[in-house]
Design an enzyme around this catalytic site. Structure first.
Site, PDB file in Angstrom:
ATOM      1  CG  ASP A  50      -1.793   1.207   1.315  1.00  0.00           C
ATOM      2  OD1 ASP A  50      -2.907   1.146   0.747  1.00  0.00           O
ATOM      3  OD2 ASP A  50      -1.392   2.211   1.924  1.00  0.00           O
ATOM      4  CE1 TYR A  55       0.780   7.568   2.879  1.00  0.00           C
ATOM      5  CE2 TYR A  55       1.107   5.330   2.110  1.00  0.00           C
ATOM      6  CZ  TYR A  55       0.370   6.243   2.827  1.00  0.00           C
ATOM      7  OH  TYR A  55      -0.764   5.839   3.477  1.00  0.00           O
ATOM      8  CE  LYS A  84      -3.873   4.718   0.846  1.00  0.00           C
ATOM      9  NZ  LYS A  84      -2.440   4.382   0.920  1.00  0.00           N
ATOM     10  CG  HIS A 116      -4.529   9.600   0.728  1.00  0.00           C
ATOM     11  ND1 HIS A 116      -3.158   9.593   0.601  1.00  0.00           N
ATOM     12  CD2 HIS A 116      -4.778   9.055   1.940  1.00  0.00           C
ATOM     13  CE1 HIS A 116      -2.618   9.061   1.696  1.00  0.00           C
ATOM     14  NE2 HIS A 116      -3.585   8.736   2.521  1.00  0.00           N
TER      15      HIS A 116
END
Length: 290
Positions: A50, A55, A84, A116
């Site tokens: 994930d 990120y 996302k 997200h």
């Protein structure tokens, strides 16, 4: 996915199986750390990973998988990749954002792509443009899903109200809702909404940022089961059919967190853990987003 490598999974409304256990990669940064974590996860039997645009590790994750899948006797189709859409790309920038994630990962397609956050970066949570931006983002995801670039689409951090709004307007229903979920935050209403609409309810922050490890009930259940508190918390979720995404950069912890399918919590232990529900959130709160 080849049957030889298929881990315990749940059937999505797209007809595809999604592993119940995935590696969360939030705060996992740098090619070396990502590579080490992915290597340990694949060795331990993880087949889901994930990520997210925010990120900033999509490119490193994609490269690590391309290098490591052959080492572990696997192919692209054996793993389930989630990413996302960032809040800064909500609305008219959604196509650009999604295509950037596809390019960064460079794995041909994304198995599951989520919005997200229900809000838009730069707008107040109360801004009435948020609903329109969400709808525009969803239409973009539907378009990319139809093209086969996003095999499944879904949302993250949506409230019951956001979910009901989406279900009224969408052409393709979301496959997954990913939200915070642990014994102190059981999300009963949201789980009911997902069940009503046939949406898979997926957990993040299952370990309560490790604060739950020292809860007396969690510690006692873990001691009686001869398991770690983390294993107990993860088992509590998957035993309810809720997929989990524990995150770690430690190969040993990644391996430990995978050992959740070889024991079962008793009904009494499940009830004791669920009774810890007090509505306590460790992460951001989307309830104020218009």
């Amino acid at each position: 996915m080849s049957s030889s490598s298929m881990p315990p999974s749940i059937l999505l409304n797209t007809g595809v199986q999604m592993p119940l256990l995935g590696l969360g990669t939030y705060k996992l940064r740098g090619a070396e750390d990502v590579y080490r974590a992915v290597d340990a996860a694949l060795a331990a039997g993880y087949r889901a990973f994930d990520s997210a645009a925010v990120y900033r590790n999509e490119a490193d994750l994609g490269r690590a998988l391309k290098e490591l899948l052959p080492k572990h006797g696997l192919i692209r189709e054996d793993v389930f990749i989630t990413s996302k859409l960032g809040p800064k790309d909500q609305g008219e920038k959604a196509m650009e954002g999604a295509l950037h994630s596809l390019s960064q990962l460079d794995l041909g397609y994304i198995d599951l792509y989520l919005i997200h956050w229900p809000g838009t970066q730069g707008l107040l949570v109360s801004d009435q443009r948020n609903p329109g931006n969400r709808a525009q983002s969803w239409a973009t995801l539907e378009e990319l899903h139809a093209q086969g670039k996003l095999k499944a689409i879904g949302v993250s951090n949506y409230t019951p109200a956001h979910m009901r709004e989406l279900m009224k307007s969408c052409k393709i229903p979301p496959a997954v809702l990913q939200v915070e979920f642990h014994p102190r935050f059981c999300q009963t209403e949201l789980r009911s909404v997902c069940e009503e609409y046939g949406v898979c309810f997926q957990a993040y922050s299952s370990l309560g940022r490790a604060e739950l490890f020292t809860d007396p009930v969690v510690m006692e259940v873990a001691k009686n089961c001869e398991r770690t508190p983390a294993q107990v918390l993860l088992c509590w979720a998957v035993q309810q059919g809720v997929p989990v995404l524990p995150k770690s950069s430690s190969p040993d912890r990644i391996k430990d967190n995978s050992r959740i399918f070889d024991f079962t919590l008793s009904g009494t232990d499940m009830d004791r853990l669920s009774a810890l529900d007090c509505g306590h959130k460790y992460c951001w709160d989307p309830s104020e987003v218009a």
